[in-house]
Design an enzyme around this catalytic site. Structure first.
Site, PDB file in Angstrom:
ATOM      1  N   ARG A  28       1.796   3.017  23.662  1.00  0.00           N
ATOM      2  CA  ARG A  28       2.062   3.634  24.974  1.00  0.00           C
ATOM      3  C   ARG A  28       3.556   3.701  25.290  1.00  0.00           C
ATOM      4  O   ARG A  28       4.041   4.761  25.709  1.00  0.00           O
ATOM      5  CB  ARG A  28       1.291   2.893  26.069  1.00  0.00           C
ATOM      6  CG  ARG A  28      -0.196   3.188  26.080  1.00  0.00           C
ATOM      7  CD  ARG A  28      -0.905   2.470  27.207  1.00  0.00           C
ATOM      8  NE  ARG A  28      -0.752   1.024  27.090  1.00  0.00           N
ATOM      9  CZ  ARG A  28      -1.072   0.164  28.047  1.00  0.00           C
ATOM     10  NH1 ARG A  28      -1.526   0.595  29.216  1.00  0.00           N
ATOM     11  NH2 ARG A  28      -0.931  -1.128  27.850  1.00  0.00           N
ATOM     12  N   ASN A  46      -4.478   3.598  28.047  1.00  0.00           N
ATOM     13  CA  ASN A  46      -5.488   3.077  27.130  1.00  0.00           C
ATOM     14  C   ASN A  46      -6.868   3.252  27.741  1.00  0.00           C
ATOM     15  O   ASN A  46      -7.040   3.146  28.956  1.00  0.00           O
ATOM     16  CB  ASN A  46      -5.282   1.580  26.882  1.00  0.00           C
ATOM     17  CG  ASN A  46      -4.158   1.285  25.918  1.00  0.00           C
ATOM     18  OD1 ASN A  46      -3.663   2.171  25.233  1.00  0.00           O
ATOM     19  ND2 ASN A  46      -3.753   0.031  25.861  1.00  0.00           N
TER      20      ASN A  46
END
Length: 767
Positions: A28, A46
């Site tokens: 990320r 996520n």
């Protein structure tokens, strides 16, 4: 895949779904930083399947973004699927990281544990850094993963770090997208993280500087239990013969080689021959034990005691892979034995109470910490061959990373594996997940580890099996579990078919192929003990096309432990065999075994290649008895002259449509040369070369009958690099395409994978 650009609109918005090992690896923040550099708007987050992204901006920038997602991903990431859906642009500013979404079916994968990265090592040894000499330093590029995960999504509350609340400084790093510790779940420091201590077997403290005290004890010849990533190790000075010998006595491990940890690659090179492939394996993020050819033991550069690895010219070498190991090795500046924390044949100890209970009679001290290990994982072991890394034991650093499969599994499969070197396998979609090495299912502790591994993998990957695969042997603990405990549709898979199917799938093919499956023991469909097999096989089906000649195994399992019995079996028709040294060494027992063979009581028939190696080793005086599986064959390979070109001859006969190799002729030639006083190194080489040649000739005959020229080599005997090399060369020189293993072990550690592959293929065929 990226869709073709169309139209004149310069703005593009896409939704990207990324599946694979993309959580807990810095994916990320990587996406966030990439989007900011390209001035894209959108978000990344996520969920239970992986990572979902929306990105908007100029077409060229979005195209570059999609390309960089694959090409520039973080070191620990492994992208298995990346799908792109075009969306209507809607404007917006900035790029955000969203909170994790834990709803829905879980498909996200967990990274394997990874060796300490260079950035963390610099901090570890920087006196001005707040993590100086802190043995639990880690970041998104390294540290514990699988061994601390209790559940997914992979967030701190679902790991064994949940009991260590972040301090202010660590919290700022954890929440800062520009920091390399952004959402690094095990992040910690001396203020808020786990602590190290050294104690005796009664739990009493032994000093205020645990690392220095442990080093001092090791230098004094003591044995120290060290809590690692996936369990406890037993450490001892590798230079001192007394220390290694003491460890052998206490651990009840008579001969099996110990692994050795060295501080640096330079030190590994002083001990062993290290080529580029071995260097990559030693220093990569997985940090397995690498089996390497040892330099001259008498030379000044090879100080490791012969008691560390008796009977072999090879050493199992590994480099430090945790901050604690780095600290300890820098303090010691000498190689150490670092072997599994257990008594032989038991699973590695991984909880503190269990370690103190089981290792108190072995270790003089315990170097422990308070970060719990959730999943035990032994060190992985690999070898190198012709520029390839080949797994011998697939565990820490590899598990639970999935293996891509060429075809879909119609039903989720649980495969229970073999009795020895057990691993279990879960397969769904187009991927198979193998457990860490479990071991030999011979005692209650290992069987408990087996059942716990199944439960944890099913929970972690949210897979509910619909079918269970098992070996045909009715007395295997794994077979009984499949038939009695699961309540699922149970499918038996012949042991050697599982070996060949594992090799085929390991190479991304379905067959048909000529499968050469050579190992020690496998339950045959005719009730005999197979182990020297030539199969016509696909992933779904097999036919026994040939095998080594069958001989009796006098005493059954006793013949596995006592190779001289196999020599007696092979030489039962040789009237002069009683004059051989192997017969004289056994005295009256030799004739007793010959009578047992004549009585046909407790003498199961076997075609096992492993037992043929045992007989040769006994005749040459290499091994009359063994203390670990494959010992006689391993030591026989070590005796062989790898440069000698000659080989013995064995005929191949068609008996009722099945080719039978006259393997007793190979042993007969060994006996003849041995009686003539030929150097055992040449005899051993001629045996290896002769076996490789008869494999080639048998495959040639099968190919002429079937037209199949693809050969798959599997089974533990092909862990023998000399035989593997000779066989591959012989086959390729005659126009065969040859497959060997690269992702799963050729030994029984790959059986679970092969069982799953077979069941999946049968399911597809039944559609």
């Amino acid at each position: 895949m990226d869709t073709p650009e169309c139209g004149a609109d310069p703005v593009r918005r896409v939704e990207v779904r990324v599946e694979g090992v993309v959580q807990g690896v810095g994916f990320r923040p990587f996406v966030h930083g990439l989007a900011q550099r390209l001035a894209l708007s959108g978000h990344v987050g996520n969920d239970t399947a992986g990572v979902v992204i929306e990105a908007e901006g100029p077409r060229e920038a979005v195209s570059g973004f999609l390309k960089a997602l694959r090409s520039d991903a973080p070191p620990l990431a492994a992208i298995h699927e990346l799908s792109v859906v075009e969306l209507v642009p809607r404007g917006g500013r900035g790029f955000r990281i969203l909170d994790s979404d834990g709803s829905g079916r879980r498909r996200a994968l967990i990274s394997a544990d990874s060796a300490t990265c260079e950035a963390c090592l610099r901090e570890l040894f920087d006196p001005h850094d707040r993590r100086y000499r802190y043995p639990f330093v880690n970041c998104t590029d390294c540290g514990p993963r699988f061994t601390i995960v209790r559940d997914i999504p992979y967030d701190r509350p679902n790991t064994t770090m949940a009991g260590f609340p972040l301090c202010g400084a660590c919290s700022r790093e954890y929440h800062d997208p520009s920091d390399r510790r952004f959402h690094a779940q095990p992040v910690c420091c001396p203020e808020c993280g786990p602590q190290l201590r050294i104690i005796d077997a009664h739990g009493r403290p032994l000093g205020e500087d645990p690392v220095s005290r442990a080093a001092e004890l090791l230098r004094a010849g003591m044995i120290v239990a060290v809590k690692g990533l996936g369990g406890y190790h037993l450490a001892a000075d590798a230079v001192s013969r007394d220390a290694a010998a003491t460890l052998r006595v206490r651990k009840h491990r008579e001969d099996k080689p110990f692994a050795v940890m060295v501080a640096t690659l330079a030190e590994a090179r002083r001990l062993c021959h290290v080529d580029e492939c071995a260097e990559r394996a030693l220093s990569g993020r997985r940090r397995p034990v690498v089996l390497l050819d040892r330099r001259d033991a008498g030379g000044a550069g090879a100080p490791v005691s012969d008691a560390v690895a008796p009977g072999t010219r090879r050493l199992g070498i590994m480099l430090p892979y945790t901050p604690l190991h780095h600290l300890l090795m820098r303090e010691l500046a000498t190689p150490i034995v670092l072997t599994s924390g257990n008594v032989s044949d038991e699973p590695i100890a991984f909880t503190d109470d269990d370690a103190l209970a089981r290792l108190a009679g072995i270790a003089d001290a315990f170097l422990v910490h308070d970060r719990p290990i959730h999943v035990r994982a032994d060190d992985s072991v690999v070898t190198t061959w012709r520029g390839r890394v080949i797994p011998v034991r697939r565990s820490r650093g590899y598990a639970p990373e999935p293996i891509a499969c060429p075809r879909e599994f119609p039903r989720p499969v649980l495969a229970c594996g073999a009795e020895l070197k057990n691993t279990v396998c879960l397969a769904t979609g187009r991927r198979a997940v193998l457990s860490a090495h479990i071991g030999d299912l011979k005692n209650a502790e290992t069987l408990l580890s087996f059942t716990e591994s199944i439960e944890h993998l099913c929970r972690l990957f949210d897979i509910t099996p619909e079918v269970v695969a098992h070996d045909l042997h009715p007395d295997y603990a794994s077979t009984r579990y499949a038939l009695e405990e699961t309540g699922l549709d149970a499918i038996g898979v012949q042991h050697h078919h599982a070996h060949v199917a594992a090799c085929l799938a390991d190479n991304g093919v379905d067959g048909p192929a000529i499968g050469v499956a050579f190992d020690g023991t496998g339950y045959g469909t005719d009730g005999t003990v197979w182990g020297g097999e030539f199969l016509l096989a696909t992933c779904a089906t097999f036919e026994r096309a040939g095998h080594l000649a069958t001989v009796p195994m006098p005493g059954g399992e006793a013949a596995v432990r006592q190779p001289w019995r196999m020599a007696a079996a092979y030489l039962r028709a040789d009237s002069r065999a009683g004059d051989l040294a192997v017969a004289r060494r056994q005295g009256d027992r030799w004739e007793q075994v010959r009578k047992l063979i004549d009585s046909r009581v407790n003498t199961p028939a076997t075609s096992s290649a492993g037992r043929l190696f045992d007989a040769v080793a006994a005749v040459l005086g290499v091994r009359d008895t063994v203390t670990y599986e494959g010992q006689a064959a391993i030591e026989l390979e070590q005796r062989a002259d790898p440069h000698h070109p000659d080989g013995y001859h064995a005929g191949v006969t068609d008996i009722g449509g099945t080719l039978v190799v006259d393997s007793p002729a190979l042993l007969g030639a060994v006996v003849d040369d041995h009686r003539r006083g030929v150097d055992p190194a040449l005899v051993a080489a001629r045996f290896h070369n002769g076996l490789a040649d008869v494999i080639r000739r048998t495959c040639q005959e099968i190919a002429e009958r079937t037209g199949i020229r693809l050969v798959a080599l599997s089974g533990g005997v092909f862990a023998n690099r000399l035989l593997l090399g000779r066989t591959v060369d012989a086959l390729e020189q005659h126009g065969f395409t040859v497959l060997s293993h690269g992702h799963v072990p050729c030994n029984d550690g790959g059986i679970g994978f092969g069982q799953a592959v077979v069941v999946g293929a049968r399911d597809r065929a039944a559609r």
